[in-house]
Structures are given as structure tokens and as C-alpha cells.
Design an enzyme around this catalytic site. Structure first.
Site, mmCIF file in Angstrom:
data_model
loop_
_atom_site.group_PDB
_atom_site.id
_atom_site.type_symbol
_atom_site.label_atom_id
_atom_site.label_comp_id
_atom_site.label_asym_id
_atom_site.label_seq_id
_atom_site.Cartn_x
_atom_site.Cartn_y
_atom_site.Cartn_z
ATOM 1 N N GLY A 1 -9.645 22.608 51.313
ATOM 2 C CA GLY A 1 -10.119 23.986 51.401
ATOM 3 C C GLY A 1 -11.482 24.062 50.759
ATOM 4 O O GLY A 1 -11.839 23.207 49.959
ATOM 5 N N THR A 2 -12.247 25.076 51.149
ATOM 6 C CA THR A 2 -13.624 25.076 50.689
ATOM 7 C C THR A 2 -14.020 26.194 49.729
ATOM 8 O O THR A 2 -13.810 26.050 48.542
ATOM 9 C CB THR A 2 -14.566 24.975 51.889
ATOM 10 O OG1 THR A 2 -14.123 25.902 52.864
ATOM 11 C CG2 THR A 2 -14.527 23.589 52.459
#
Lengths: 247, 258
Positions: free
Chosen positions: B30-31
Site C-alpha cells: 500500500g502506498t
């Protein structure tokens, strides 16, 4: 030399049941009622800190009469069971039926084990459904049996009298204020038939409200919200009386 | 975690032994997560992209979760581990609340999360790090607060705004220029989407608002009234109004020079 007296198993069980019943009867009663939007728990409890009602899981509530340390122990066990199950599987896999079974096993084992004294507690496990038909209420007496209840249930000292009072008057689809009013009326009747007033600050009230947007449907009602509901119930009762008069 | 380690230690993530591996394990990551405080609460938001190397692993991943009624956690890093960590965190807060009859303090919750991240250090050293951002409304102090973490579980309270994840540098730059002390709730939610837009603009691993597929950032607000996640309609309105402005000014709002 004295040999131990022979006590028949029937007698031993009857004695234990008698012991547990007496212990439970010393405590104040509490009632659990279905209403249109869920399930309401009402009891007389002078203590602010020691609750008789509590949340077990999203849709499941717990009520207990009897000895505090014993039912607190069971309550924590129930929370642990529910949380563990919900974490390992899914939140939907935690059900009142499963929980009631666990409690029944525990209570039954303790009741029939000669080494331990029976627990002086009577429990109610309730689960609110999506609709009133989905509501479940289980009563668990001290000996580990399970009773599936509908509409209303009372446990504690004066339970029989209160339940018969509730059975006669409880209707489906009552509003919260109506159900609360009925519960308080039922609780204020003494064994000898006389009535006494229970002040709002001595009442412990909690609901499982299916209309709550959160996942966790359990909510305590106290303070101003409680007095507002009690007033609404009293006013509603009067209004009903007035309309009956008009007819 | 105390409760689980006592009763069922085998399901705790930290207790797993990893086999020795060569190089980095490929798993969806995830960013970008951003948070900003405003008088009366805090906003926590995240983009929707998960990447695995140069591939977009998922377009509509959800990375912001309610921890309990008054706090939320947004996760950057290995998605699978992070989601499990959040689940465990939620379980623990709820369990504490039910057993004790009272909520943990916000500091207490933040510290708990810190320990959980630390227990993941072994995995983090093999490239499976989880770095969350924790935001909540402090009922005792009556304000929103943000806590950020590093892979070793180091916790620090952030003032005004914070970001984590690969796009965080760009998001932080945007927030630095846009933040004011007197933001309203609506302005704060717009601010976080602007920051995510800027992050997506410069970081390939962060996803911008996807109008064609109707995938918009997840925006959550925590105030006195508790946790609330903006509906898809609300989020789309914010995203669309920003997009419209960006058609004229692709780099977004300009800050004053002096």
C-alpha cells in the site's frame, strides 16, 4: 469412628439447587424485554461501577443476577470467547446461541461437580436481529439448562411474579419508552404486592438497538437520556388513558 | 495482544518464523496515507492503489480503517500484514473496552500500536514492512491528534499534518503549503485530497482519483461525534471539484510567495 452419612444423589442435587436459588434470590431482579427496535435491559442497581448488563459482541448483550464476582467471571469469559471467534473467523460467526451453549456447559459442569460450590447466578444472553423476528433471548439458570425466551424475561429474586406480570402486559412492537415504563412498573412490585418507587438514578438501563448505524448495537442509557425516556413513557401512558376515556 | 498471547498465541502474527529467503519477497504494498488536524477533529485519508514492483496489484484497496469509535489507522507497507495488524489492533481495543468498561486513552492506543509494529521487525527486515499512521480524537484534551511510526515501532506525535508511504514526501509538501490553523472540516477533507492528488502526480505507486472507474480516495473524519467515513458521493464531489480546478491549473492551488 464416624463414617460419612450417605446422601442420595437426588438429595445432593436438590440441596445444591436450593443453595444456588437462595443466593440468586438475595439479589435484585432484572428484566429483558423486546421492543420495536431491539431489546432493552432494565434493572435496579444502586452501583454506578458494577454493571449487571454489558456488551459481549456486536449484537449480543449479557445480563446477570446473583453474585457479582461469579457473573463477572462468566462475562469476561464470554467476551473472550466472542472476540476470539470473531477474530479467527468472522464477526458474523459470533452468535448468541453459540455463546449460550458455552455458558450452559460452564454452569452445568460447575453445578454438578462435587468439588465446587454451584454458581449463584442466573444469566440472560440476548441477540438483536435485523428484524424483531430475528431477536433471540436465552435464559440460563444456575444449573446449566438453556431456556429460549420470547418477548420478555425476568431473572433474580422476585422473577416469577415479575415474569407473570410482564407476560400479561408485554406486546409486540412497543416503543422503547413504553417498554421501559412497563419494565419499571414490573420491577417496582414487591413480593407482598405493594408498590414502591424506583428513582431514575437507581436504574440501570441498556439497549441493543438494531437501528444504530454502528456495528456495535449495545448502548447504555443513563442520565438525561434516561429521564427523558421515562418522562416520555409516563406522558404516553397518560395520553393512552385519555384517548380510551374519549372513546 | 496480551489477551491473544495468553489464550491463543499461535494466531499472533509476530510469533511466526519466516523461512530464510533470498532477496525481497514480492507482495502487494500500500502506498500513501495523509492526515491533517482541524479545530475539533482530525481527517485521515488514503489513496486506493496497491503495487507489487512495477505492477498495480489492486486499484481499489482500502487502507484506512476505524480502530474504534474515536480513532482510525491508515496503513502503508505490505498490505496483507498491515490488514492483519489492523484487525488485531481493533480486536485489542474493543476487548479492552468491553472487559474494563472504559476506553484506552489515545496515548495508550498509540503505544499499543507501537509494540505491534515492533513485533513485526523481523518481517520488516525482509522487506515486508508495515508503517501505519494513527489518528484520533483525544476525548480528554478535546482535539484531534496524529501519531506517525517508523518500521522499528518508534512513535512520534505529529502536529497539524502528517503523511506516510511512498508518496508521502510529495503529499507533505502539498500540505505544508495548504495547511492553516483555522481549517473547517470541509476544507480539511479537501486539503487531504489535494495532497493525495499531488502525491499521485509525482509518485507512480500512488493512485489518483479514478473518475472512469469511480474509485476515489477513502476519507475519514474523527470528531467529538466519533468516527465517520465519507460516503462515495461525498468523496467523489470533493475529487471532482479538485479535478475541475486542476484542468485550469494542473499543479493545483498556488501559495503566496511571501
Amino acid at each position: 469412628m464416624s463414617t460419612p452419612f450417605y446422601v442420595s444423589p437426588q438429595q445432593a442435587m436438590a440441596d445444591r439447587a436450593e443453595y444456588a436459588r437462595k443466593g440468586i434470590a438475595r439479589g435484585r431482579s432484572l428484566v429483558v424485554l423486546q421492543f420495536a427496535d431491539g431489546i432493552v435491559f432494565v434493572g435496579e442497581n444502586p452501583s454506578r461501577a458494577l454493571h449487571k448488563f454489558s456488551e459481549i459482541y456486536d449484537r449480543i448483550g449479557f445480563a446477570a443476577a446473583g453474585k457479582y464476582n461469579e457473573y463477572e467471571n462468566l462475562r469476561i469469559g464470554g467476551v473472550r470467547y466472542a472476540d476470539l471467534r470473531g477474530y479467527t473467523y468472522d464477526r458474523d460467526d459470533v452468535t448468541a446461541r453459540g455463546l449460550a451453549n458455552v455458558y450452559a456447559q460452564t454452569l452445568g459442569t460447575i453445578f454438578s461437580s462435587a468439588a465446587e460450590k454451584p454458581y449463584e447466578v442466573e444469566l440472560v444472553v440476548a441477540e438483536v436481529g435485523e428484524t424483531p423476528e430475528g431477536d433471540q433471548i436465552y435464559r440460563l439458570p444456575h444449573d446449566g439448562s438453556i431456556v429460549d425466551e420470547h418477548g420478555s424475561v425476568a431473572v433474580g429474586g422476585n422473577a416469577e411474579q415479575i415474569s407473570s406480570y410482564l407476560d400479561q402486559r408485554h406486546q409486540e412492537g412497543m416503543t422503547l419508552a413504553e417498554a421501559l415504563k412497563l419494565a419499571v412498573q414490573a420491577l417496582s412490585r414487591d413480593t407482598n404486592g405493594s408498590e414502591r418507587e424506583i428513582p431514575a438514578e437507581r436504574l440501570e438501563v441498556a439497549v441493543l438497538d438494531r437501528t444504530r448505524p454502528q456495528k456495535r448495537k449495545f448502548k447504555r442509557i443513563s442520565g438525561r437520556q434516561l429521564s427523558r425516556l421515562l418522562d416520555a413513557g409516563a406522558a404516553g401512558g397518560d395520553a393512552e388513558g385519555a384517548s380510551e376515556d374519549a372513546e | 495482544m496480551d489477551f491473544l498471547s495468553e489464550h491463543q498465541p499461535e494466531i499472533l502474527p509476530g510469533n511466526r518464523q519466516l523461512p530464510p529467503t533470498q532477496g525481497v519477497i514480492e507482495a502487494p504494498h500500500g502506498t500513501t496515507i495523509v492526515a491533517v488536524t482541524f479545530p475539533g477533529g482530525v481527517v485521515l485519508a488514503g489513496d486506493r492503489r496497491a503495487t507489487m514492483g512495477n505492477v498495480i496489484a489492486q486499484r481499489d484497496i482500502e487502507k484506512v480503517f476505524p480502530a474504534d469509535e474515536y480513532s482510525a489507522v491508515g496503513i502503508a507497507g505490505t498490505a496483507g500484514l498491515a490488514v492483519e495488524m489492523v484487525k488485531l489492533f481493533q480486536l485489542e481495543l474493543e476487548h479492552f473496552e468491553k472487559v474494563e468498561g472504559a476506553q484506552l486513552s489515545l496515548e495508550g492506543k498509540a503505544n499499543r500500536l507501537s509494540t505491534m509494529i515492533r513485533s513485526n521487525l523481523g518481517m520488516a527486515m525482509q522487506g515486508l514492512a508495515v508503517v501505519p499512521l494513527f489518528a484520533g480524537y483525544d476525548v480528554d484534551r478535546g482535539k484531534g491528534r496524529i501519531f506517525s511510526y517508523d518500521v522499528t515501532g518508534g512513535r512520534s506525535e505529529e502536529h497539524n499534518y502528517a503523511a506516510t508511504g511512498s508518496g508521502s514526501i510529495f503529499a507533505r509538501g502539498a500540505m505544508k503549503k495548504l495547511f492553516r490553523d483555522d481549517l473547517s472540516e470541509a476544507e480539511a477533507t479537501t486539503l487531504v485530497v489535494q495532497a493525495l492528488y499531488d502525491a499521485a502526480d509525482d509518485d507512480s505507486a500512488t493512485g489518483g482519483p479514478d473518475v472512469a472507474r469511480r474509485i476515489y480516495p477513502i476519507i475519514t473524519v474523527i470528531t467529538d461525534d466519533g468516527f465517520r467515513r465519507l460516503t462515495e458521493t461525498e468523496a467523489s464531489e470533493i475529487a471532482r471539484s479538485i479535478l475541475e480546478r486542476r484542468l485550469e491549473q494542473p499543479d493545483g492551488p498556488r501559495a503566496a510567495l511571501l
